[in-house]
Design a protein around this motif. Structure first.
Motif, PDB file in Angstrom:
ATOM      1  N   GLN A 346       0.858  -1.191   0.000  1.00 12.53           N
ATOM      2  CA  GLN A 346       0.000   0.000   0.000  1.00 12.53           C
ATOM      3  C   GLN A 346       0.892   1.238   0.000  1.00 12.53           C
ATOM      4  O   GLN A 346       2.043   1.190   0.422  1.00 12.53           O
ATOM      5  CB  GLN A 346      -0.888   0.036   1.236  1.00 12.53           C
ATOM      6  CG  GLN A 346      -0.108   0.053   2.550  1.00 12.53           C
ATOM      7  CD  GLN A 346      -0.957  -0.360   3.725  1.00 12.53           C
ATOM      8  OE1 GLN A 346      -1.804   0.384   4.143  1.00 12.53           O
ATOM      9  NE2 GLN A 346      -0.739  -1.574   4.220  1.00 12.53           N
ATOM     10  N   PRO A 347       0.313   2.352  -0.471  1.00 12.15           N
ATOM     11  CA  PRO A 347       1.066   3.604  -0.346  1.00 12.15           C
ATOM     12  C   PRO A 347       1.158   4.022   1.107  1.00 12.15           C
ATOM     13  O   PRO A 347       0.388   3.526   1.939  1.00 12.15           O
ATOM     14  CB  PRO A 347       0.222   4.605  -1.152  1.00 12.15           C
ATOM     15  CG  PRO A 347      -1.137   4.010  -1.242  1.00 12.15           C
ATOM     16  CD  PRO A 347      -1.001   2.527  -1.114  1.00 12.15           C
ATOM     17  N   ARG A 349       0.140   5.950   3.863  1.00 12.22           N
ATOM     18  CA  ARG A 349      -0.863   6.900   4.359  1.00 12.22           C
ATOM     19  C   ARG A 349      -0.898   6.915   5.883  1.00 12.22           C
ATOM     20  O   ARG A 349      -1.741   7.548   6.482  1.00 12.22           O
ATOM     21  CB  ARG A 349      -2.265   6.491   3.864  1.00 12.22           C
ATOM     22  CG  ARG A 349      -2.542   6.778   2.409  1.00 12.22           C
ATOM     23  CD  ARG A 349      -3.964   6.393   2.092  1.00 12.22           C
ATOM     24  NE  ARG A 349      -4.171   4.983   2.310  1.00 12.22           N
ATOM     25  CZ  ARG A 349      -4.198   4.068   1.348  1.00 12.22           C
ATOM     26  NH1 ARG A 349      -4.065   4.421   0.098  1.00 12.22           N
ATOM     27  NH2 ARG A 349      -4.385   2.794   1.636  1.00 12.22           N
ATOM     28  N   CYS A 371      -5.164   5.113   8.818  1.00 10.89           N
ATOM     29  CA  CYS A 371      -4.887   4.976   7.382  1.00 10.89           C
ATOM     30  C   CYS A 371      -6.182   5.383   6.665  1.00 10.89           C
ATOM     31  O   CYS A 371      -7.155   4.611   6.636  1.00 10.89           O
ATOM     32  CB  CYS A 371      -4.541   3.536   7.016  1.00 10.89           C
ATOM     33  SG  CYS A 371      -2.814   3.151   7.231  1.00 10.89           S
ATOM     34  N   SER A 373      -7.941   6.659   3.137  1.00 13.75           N
ATOM     35  CA  SER A 373      -7.767   6.833   1.687  1.00 13.75           C
ATOM     36  C   SER A 373      -8.815   7.813   1.187  1.00 13.75           C
ATOM     37  O   SER A 373     -10.011   7.634   1.452  1.00 13.75           O
ATOM     38  CB  SER A 373      -7.971   5.514   0.939  1.00 13.75           C
ATOM     39  OG  SER A 373      -7.188   4.520   1.515  1.00 13.75           O
ATOM     40  N   VAL A 374      -8.355   8.804   0.466  1.00  8.52           N
ATOM     41  CA  VAL A 374      -9.250   9.854  -0.020  1.00  8.52           C
ATOM     42  C   VAL A 374      -9.159   9.914  -1.547  1.00  8.52           C
ATOM     43  O   VAL A 374      -8.063   9.918  -2.109  1.00  8.52           O
ATOM     44  CB  VAL A 374      -8.847  11.223   0.592  1.00  8.52           C
ATOM     45  CG1 VAL A 374      -9.764  12.338   0.084  1.00  8.52           C
ATOM     46  CG2 VAL A 374      -8.878  11.158   2.114  1.00  8.52           C
ATOM     47  N   GLU A 375     -10.334   9.901  -2.201  1.00  8.28           N
ATOM     48  CA  GLU A 375     -10.362  10.084  -3.658  1.00  8.28           C
ATOM     49  C   GLU A 375     -11.363  11.176  -3.977  1.00  8.28           C
ATOM     50  O   GLU A 375     -12.499  11.144  -3.464  1.00  8.28           O
ATOM     51  CB  GLU A 375     -10.760   8.776  -4.362  1.00  8.28           C
ATOM     52  CG  GLU A 375      -9.623   7.774  -4.397  1.00  8.28           C
ATOM     53  CD  GLU A 375     -10.036   6.448  -5.016  1.00  8.28           C
ATOM     54  OE1 GLU A 375     -11.092   6.385  -5.688  1.00  8.28           O
ATOM     55  OE2 GLU A 375      -9.309   5.458  -4.782  1.00  8.28           O
ATOM     56  N   VAL A 379     -13.634  10.317   1.503  1.00  7.02           N
ATOM     57  CA  VAL A 379     -12.987   9.161   2.116  1.00  7.02           C
ATOM     58  C   VAL A 379     -13.558   7.901   1.477  1.00  7.02           C
ATOM     59  O   VAL A 379     -14.767   7.668   1.509  1.00  7.02           O
ATOM     60  CB  VAL A 379     -13.239   9.146   3.643  1.00  7.02           C
ATOM     61  CG1 VAL A 379     -12.644   7.892   4.273  1.00  7.02           C
ATOM     62  CG2 VAL A 379     -12.661  10.400   4.291  1.00  7.02           C
ATOM     63  N   ALA A 382     -11.146   3.583   5.287  1.00  7.32           N
ATOM     64  CA  ALA A 382     -10.464   4.045   6.505  1.00  7.32           C
ATOM     65  C   ALA A 382     -10.228   2.864   7.430  1.00  7.32           C
ATOM     66  O   ALA A 382     -11.104   2.006   7.590  1.00  7.32           O
ATOM     67  CB  ALA A 382     -11.319   5.097   7.218  1.00  7.32           C
ATOM     68  N   THR A 404     -16.289   7.262   6.332  1.00  9.36           N
ATOM     69  CA  THR A 404     -16.216   6.666   5.002  1.00  9.36           C
ATOM     70  C   THR A 404     -17.396   7.136   4.139  1.00  9.36           C
ATOM     71  O   THR A 404     -18.549   7.131   4.581  1.00  9.36           O
ATOM     72  CB  THR A 404     -16.196   5.124   5.090  1.00  9.36           C
ATOM     73  OG1 THR A 404     -15.108   4.755   5.932  1.00  9.36           O
ATOM     74  CG2 THR A 404     -15.996   4.492   3.722  1.00  9.36           C
ATOM     75  N   TRP A 408     -13.697  14.673   2.981  1.00  8.45           N
ATOM     76  CA  TRP A 408     -12.576  14.746   3.949  1.00  8.45           C
ATOM     77  C   TRP A 408     -12.351  16.219   4.270  1.00  8.45           C
ATOM     78  O   TRP A 408     -11.452  16.874   3.757  1.00  8.45           O
ATOM     79  CB  TRP A 408     -11.356  14.078   3.348  1.00  8.45           C
ATOM     80  CG  TRP A 408     -10.147  13.844   4.222  1.00  8.45           C
ATOM     81  CD1 TRP A 408      -8.857  14.113   3.883  1.00  8.45           C
ATOM     82  CD2 TRP A 408     -10.073  13.229   5.530  1.00  8.45           C
ATOM     83  NE1 TRP A 408      -7.991  13.722   4.877  1.00  8.45           N
ATOM     84  CE2 TRP A 408      -8.715  13.178   5.910  1.00  8.45           C
ATOM     85  CE3 TRP A 408     -11.024  12.733   6.424  1.00  8.45           C
ATOM     86  CZ2 TRP A 408      -8.280  12.643   7.128  1.00  8.45           C
ATOM     87  CZ3 TRP A 408     -10.581  12.195   7.639  1.00  8.45           C
ATOM     88  CH2 TRP A 408      -9.234  12.169   7.978  1.00  8.45           C
ATOM     89  N   ASP A 452      -3.060  15.981   7.032  1.00 12.42           N
ATOM     90  CA  ASP A 452      -3.312  15.613   5.632  1.00 12.42           C
ATOM     91  C   ASP A 452      -3.419  16.852   4.747  1.00 12.42           C
ATOM     92  O   ASP A 452      -3.126  16.802   3.550  1.00 12.42           O
ATOM     93  CB  ASP A 452      -4.619  14.827   5.527  1.00 12.42           C
ATOM     94  CG  ASP A 452      -4.381  13.393   5.113  1.00 12.42           C
ATOM     95  OD1 ASP A 452      -3.226  12.941   5.214  1.00 12.42           O
ATOM     96  OD2 ASP A 452      -5.350  12.724   4.708  1.00 12.42           O
TER      97      ASP A 452
END
Ligand SMILES: Cc1cc2nc3c(=O)[nH]c(=O)nc-3n(C[C@H](O)[C@H](O)[C@H](O)COP(=O)(O)OP(=O)(O)OC[C@H]3O[C@@H](n4cnc5c(N)ncnc54)[C@H](O)[C@@H]3O)c2cc1C
Ligand code: FES
Ligand code: FES
Length: 465
Positions: A346-347, A349, A371, A373-375, A379, A382, A404, A408, A452
């Protein structure tokens, strides 16, 4: 009894001892090497620090360790150096010792041998981060200013008489007789079969917990088996499955490995005990002991780590969070041991913070790992895990659900913060009150969001949380 062969200040020693005799007791009571001091007898003060060298891929590596919670069989095949073994053959002081004299680094002198040995081991390892190196050495009267000045003055000066090429310790260690394979096995498959048939034996990895069972609780451990010679448990491997970390990997090694991958994890480990503790403690011990305030489980759970348990030839893999069933109870069958922990690819985060009363050498009041993840500003996934908030390390599932799918943003994060009360009913104890724990946990989520956004959280804000 255990036969143990090692080098003591350069000379080979062969002893027959009960397996739970500590190196400190043996040095002081049997060898009358009383330069190594006993302060706390539980790994906290560093008065008993010695340097223990081992052969790693043919290189001699010198490490500072606390002799008070180091059982003698753990130094099998290694080279122990105490404060009595630093001066030159003619009596000239080691540069570290001389610098402590020149810079007035000692008053009552009780902590001094331990400090000298920490600085010696640091100098051998080329370390100049003296604050970190000395975090496990308590001095009650001199104060650290003169000690750090001594450390800075001595760092550049080698002691030619202790160079590996001069002492020949590498070759001498290699020539030592093999240890007792029953008590300190080297073959993982043979050990796995043996332990499956002898599930009542006590496993000893770094002994930073087990050592205290002996020195503080005066427990008779019965049959013990030492894991520190199982090279197969000390590997860190990276592959398509992710990072596989053998249970015998020490916190010091893990810190170095994580620094380039998950820097927040490495920084957390810097706050774990002290150099001496991290040089002994293993990730397997930190998981297997099931402590609700162990520092490694929260970040590992947030990273989605899986635990590999093994009994004989049979392996079982489970999400790390499922290992912790209740306070003092883990999902481990008799004869089963922790073989490794696998962190999926994983990256980076990961954000993780340890909150404790002291910055160094303290156990967490709580530890929160995130951890997220945001796109496209939302979110999408998570994983949030905390230590110190429940009877076990635990995921914050309600908080994860609350963020989620949400934007974010600060507003959404603030709206999710009350969900911590659904996840956790923390206790009040000497480290923190329940209300403090809950409030800090909520604010750590806000901090994760703020960082973040690239916001640095100032000291004033930190105090405010
Ligand atoms: C001064 C001091 C400071 C500390 N600071 C911290 C801190 O900041 N953060 C923190 O989290 N902890 C801290 N600890 C606690 C301790 O260091 C950890 O729990 C440590 O990780 C235990 O690892 P170990 O290898 O020393 O385990 P050991 O003491 O050898 O074993 C611990 C337990 O795990 C079992 N065990 C070990 N390996 C395995 C295995 N492979 N499979 C199954 N069972 C196994 C043992 O039988 C025992 O029950 C501190 C301890 C001391 C003494
Ligand atoms: S005597 Fe205090 S750390 Fe060993
Ligand atoms: S010199 Fe007295 S405790 Fe350090």
């Amino acid at each position: 009894m255990a036969r143990v062969d090692f080098l003591l200040n350069g000379a080979p020693v062969s002893v027959d001892v009960a397996p739970t005799v500590t190196l400190l007791d043996w040095l002081r009571d049997t060898r009358r090497l009383t330069g190594t001091k006993e302060g706390c007898n539980e790994g906290d003060c560093g008065a008993c620090t010695v340097s223990v060298a081992s052969l790693d891929d043919g290189r001699v590596i010198h490490r500072a360790l606390n002799a008070c919670i180091l059982f003698l069989p753990q130094v099998q095949g290694r080279a122990v150096r105490t404060v009595e073994g630093l001066a030159a053959p003619g009596g000239a002081l080691h540069p570290v010792q001389q610098a402590m004299v020149d810079h007035h680094g000692s008053q009552c002198g009780f902590c001094t041998p331990g400090i000298v040995m920490s600085l010696y081991a640091a100098a051998r390892a080329g370390r100049a981060d003296h604050d970190d190196v000395l975090a496990g050495n308590l001095c009650r009267c001199t104060g650290y200013g003169p000690v750090v000045r001594a450390a800075e003055a001595a760092a550049a000066e080698p002691a030619p008489w202790l160079a590996d090429a001069v002492t020949g310790e590498g070759a001498a260690m290699a020539a030592l007789p093999a240890g007792d394979a029953a008590m300190a096995p080297e073959d993982l498959d043979a050990f796995a079969d043996w332990y499956a048939a002898n599930p009542d034996a006590v496993l000893v990895a770094g002994a930073t917990d087990v050592g205290l069972w002996v020195t503080k609780q005066m427990r008779d451990l019965g049959q013990v088996v030492f894991l520190n010679r199982l090279a197969a448990l000390q590997r860190i491997e990276s592959g398509p499955e992710g990072i596989t970390i053998g249970s015998g990997v020490t916190l010091s090694r893990l810190r170095g490995y994580m620094a380039g991958r998950f820097p927040a994890f490495a920084e957390l480990i810097r706050r774990y005990g002290s150099v001496q503790v991290r040089n002994a403690a293993t990730i397997g011990g930190n998981i297997a002991n099931g402590s609700p305030i162990g520092d490694c489980p929260p970040p590992l759970i947030a990273l989605g780590a899986r635990l590999v348990l093994r009994r004989g030839g049979v392996r079982r893999v489970l999400p790390l969070e499922d290992f912790f069933l209740a306070y003092g109870r883990q999902d481990r069958q008799p004869g089963e041991f922790v073989e490794s922990v696998v962190v999926p690819p994983q990256p980076n985060r990961l954000r993780v913070w340890k909150v404790s009363k002291r910055f160094d050498q303290d156990i967490s009041a709580l530890c929160g790992a995130f951890c997220v993840s945001v796109e496209d500003g939302r979110v999408v996934a998570a994983r949030i895990a905390f230590g110190g908030m429940a009877a076990t390390p635990k995921r914050a599932l309600a908080v994860e659900a609350a963020i989620t799918g949400q934007p974010w943003t600060q507003a959404a994060v603030r709206a999710a913060m009350p969900a911590f009360a659904d996840d956790f009913r923390p206790i009040s104890d000497m480290r923190a009150s329940a209300a403090y724990r809950l409030r800090v946990a909520r604010n750590l989520l806000l901090r994760a969001w703020a960082e973040d956004q690239g916001q640095r959280v100032s000291l004033a804000q930190r105090v405010a949380v």
